[in-house]
Design a protein around this motif. Structure first.
Motif, PDB file in Angstrom:
ATOM      1  N   LEU A   1       0.870   1.895  -0.943  1.00 47.46           N
ATOM      2  CA  LEU A   1       1.744   1.776  -0.518  1.00 47.46           C
ATOM      3  C   LEU A   1       0.791   3.874  -0.354  1.00 47.46           C
ATOM      4  CD1 LEU A   1       4.988   0.732  -0.234  1.00 47.46           C
ATOM      5  CD2 LEU A   1       3.334   0.537   1.803  1.00 47.46           C
ATOM      6  N   MET A   2       0.393   4.098  -2.115  1.00 52.11           N
ATOM      7  CA  MET A   2       0.168   5.604  -1.606  1.00 52.11           C
ATOM      8  C   MET A   2      -1.434   5.294  -1.449  1.00 52.11           C
ATOM      9  SD  MET A   2      -0.449   8.203  -5.160  1.00 52.11           S
ATOM     10  CE  MET A   2      -1.285   6.610  -6.038  1.00 52.11           C
ATOM     11  N   ASP A   3      -2.005   4.473  -1.673  1.00 52.59           N
ATOM     12  CA  ASP A   3      -3.675   4.040  -0.622  1.00 52.59           C
ATOM     13  C   ASP A   3      -3.163   4.503   0.569  1.00 52.59           C
ATOM     14  OD1 ASP A   3      -4.709   3.786  -3.609  1.00 52.59           O
ATOM     15  OD2 ASP A   3      -5.265   1.615  -3.082  1.00 52.59           O
ATOM     16  N   ILE A   4      -2.113   3.521   1.446  1.00 51.69           N
ATOM     17  CA  ILE A   4      -2.448   3.622   3.129  1.00 51.69           C
ATOM     18  C   ILE A   4      -2.239   4.868   3.381  1.00 51.69           C
ATOM     19  CG2 ILE A   4      -0.615   3.158   4.443  1.00 51.69           C
ATOM     20  CD1 ILE A   4      -2.432   0.495   3.504  1.00 51.69           C
ATOM     21  N   ARG A   5      -1.174   5.661   3.031  1.00 55.78           N
ATOM     22  CA  ARG A   5      -1.084   7.233   2.453  1.00 55.78           C
ATOM     23  C   ARG A   5      -2.386   7.880   3.133  1.00 55.78           C
ATOM     24  NH1 ARG A   5       3.595   6.461  -0.193  1.00 55.78           N
ATOM     25  NH2 ARG A   5       2.672   7.425  -1.890  1.00 55.78           N
ATOM     26  N   ASN A   6      -3.182   7.705   1.977  1.00 58.79           N
ATOM     27  CA  ASN A   6      -4.311   8.529   1.694  1.00 58.79           C
ATOM     28  C   ASN A   6      -5.466   8.145   2.598  1.00 58.79           C
ATOM     29  OD1 ASN A   6      -4.287   9.897  -0.052  1.00 58.79           O
ATOM     30  ND2 ASN A   6      -3.811   8.691  -2.120  1.00 58.79           N
TER      31      ASN A   6
ATOM     32  N   ASP B   1      11.385   1.803  -1.201  1.00 62.44           N
ATOM     33  CA  ASP B   1      11.780   2.495  -0.547  1.00 62.44           C
ATOM     34  C   ASP B   1      11.396   4.335  -0.261  1.00 62.44           C
ATOM     35  OD1 ASP B   1      14.312   3.637   0.719  1.00 62.44           O
ATOM     36  OD2 ASP B   1      15.233   4.235  -0.848  1.00 62.44           O
ATOM     37  N   ILE B   2      10.300   4.712   0.159  1.00 62.70           N
ATOM     38  CA  ILE B   2       8.993   5.065   0.487  1.00 62.70           C
ATOM     39  C   ILE B   2       9.186   5.333   2.368  1.00 62.70           C
ATOM     40  CG2 ILE B   2       6.856   6.300   0.145  1.00 62.70           C
ATOM     41  CD1 ILE B   2       7.081   4.849  -2.277  1.00 62.70           C
ATOM     42  N   ARG B   3       9.985   6.203   2.175  1.00 65.89           N
ATOM     43  CA  ARG B   3       9.447   6.841   3.514  1.00 65.89           C
ATOM     44  C   ARG B   3       9.319   7.962   4.342  1.00 65.89           C
ATOM     45  NH1 ARG B   3      13.044   4.105   7.753  1.00 65.89           N
ATOM     46  NH2 ARG B   3      12.714   6.293   8.934  1.00 65.89           N
ATOM     47  N   ILE B   4       8.176   8.361   5.848  1.00 71.94           N
ATOM     48  CA  ILE B   4       7.945   9.144   5.667  1.00 71.94           C
ATOM     49  C   ILE B   4       8.080   9.377   7.221  1.00 71.94           C
ATOM     50  CG2 ILE B   4       6.086   8.962   3.726  1.00 71.94           C
ATOM     51  CD1 ILE B   4       3.972   8.072   5.443  1.00 71.94           C
ATOM     52  N   SER B   5       7.606   8.063   7.872  1.00 72.39           N
ATOM     53  CA  SER B   5       8.393   8.318   9.681  1.00 72.39           C
ATOM     54  C   SER B   5       9.080   9.353   9.866  1.00 72.39           C
ATOM     55  CB  SER B   5       7.683   7.081  10.126  1.00 72.39           C
ATOM     56  OG  SER B   5       8.684   6.288  10.415  1.00 72.39           O
TER      57      SER B   5
END
Length: 156
Positions: A98-103, A129-133
């Motif tokens: 998921l960190m890769d997806i954000r990057n 449980d990581i939300r950014i939207s």
């Protein structure tokens, strides 16, 4: 004769990175390609030949089996579910993914709302449980229910 090639975690990771970068804004920038390549090398222990093989096999499979954006999304979500089902795709690996997806989203200088929403959809499937939207859990669940799942795999 139909020979099946096993779908691997690495094929899925590349496919998801690629589809995420391409379809969230309709473009695959040079920076996104470079970022995806760097992440794939990390997953592959810096084995460039294996990376080339995985990328080529995945793109060939995609060109033969994926006809439209609905197929892409269905396959992407099915592959995320496949990743989650793998015993060695631990919570730590799911968080790195998921960190890769954000990057990847940030690599072209634009982190747009649809990318944030797709990230949260992927996180939901992966039980991270990581939300950014700004999208609610209910909206994420509703969107996920709308995406049909596809059988995934490679054939030769």
């Amino acid at each position: 004769m139909n020979n099946k090639t096993n779908l691997t975690v690495l094929h899925c990771i590349f496919y998801i990175y690629h589809v995420f970068a391409l379809n969230s804004d309709g473009k695959l920038s040079a920076n996104e390609k470079k970022t995806i390549g760097g992440f794939m090398l990390r997953w592959l222990g810096q084995d460039r030949d294996k990376m080339t093989s995985i990328i080529n096999a995945t793109l060939n499979w995609s060109s033969e089996n994926i006809k439209n954006i609905n197929d892409q999304m269905s396959s992407m979500m099915s592959m995320v579910e496949f990743l989650k089902s793998q015993s060695d795709f631990t919570l730590e690996r799911r968080e790195y993914f998921l960190m890769d997806i954000r990057n990847i989203a940030r690599s072209d200088g634009k982190f747009i709302d649809i990318q944030k929403k797709w990230h949260d959809m992927l996180a939901n499937i992966l039980d991270v449980d990581i939300r950014i939207s700004n999208v609610t859990h209910e909206e994420i669940n509703s969107e996920l229910k709308k995406v049909p799942r596809r059988k995934i795999g490679f054939r030769r």
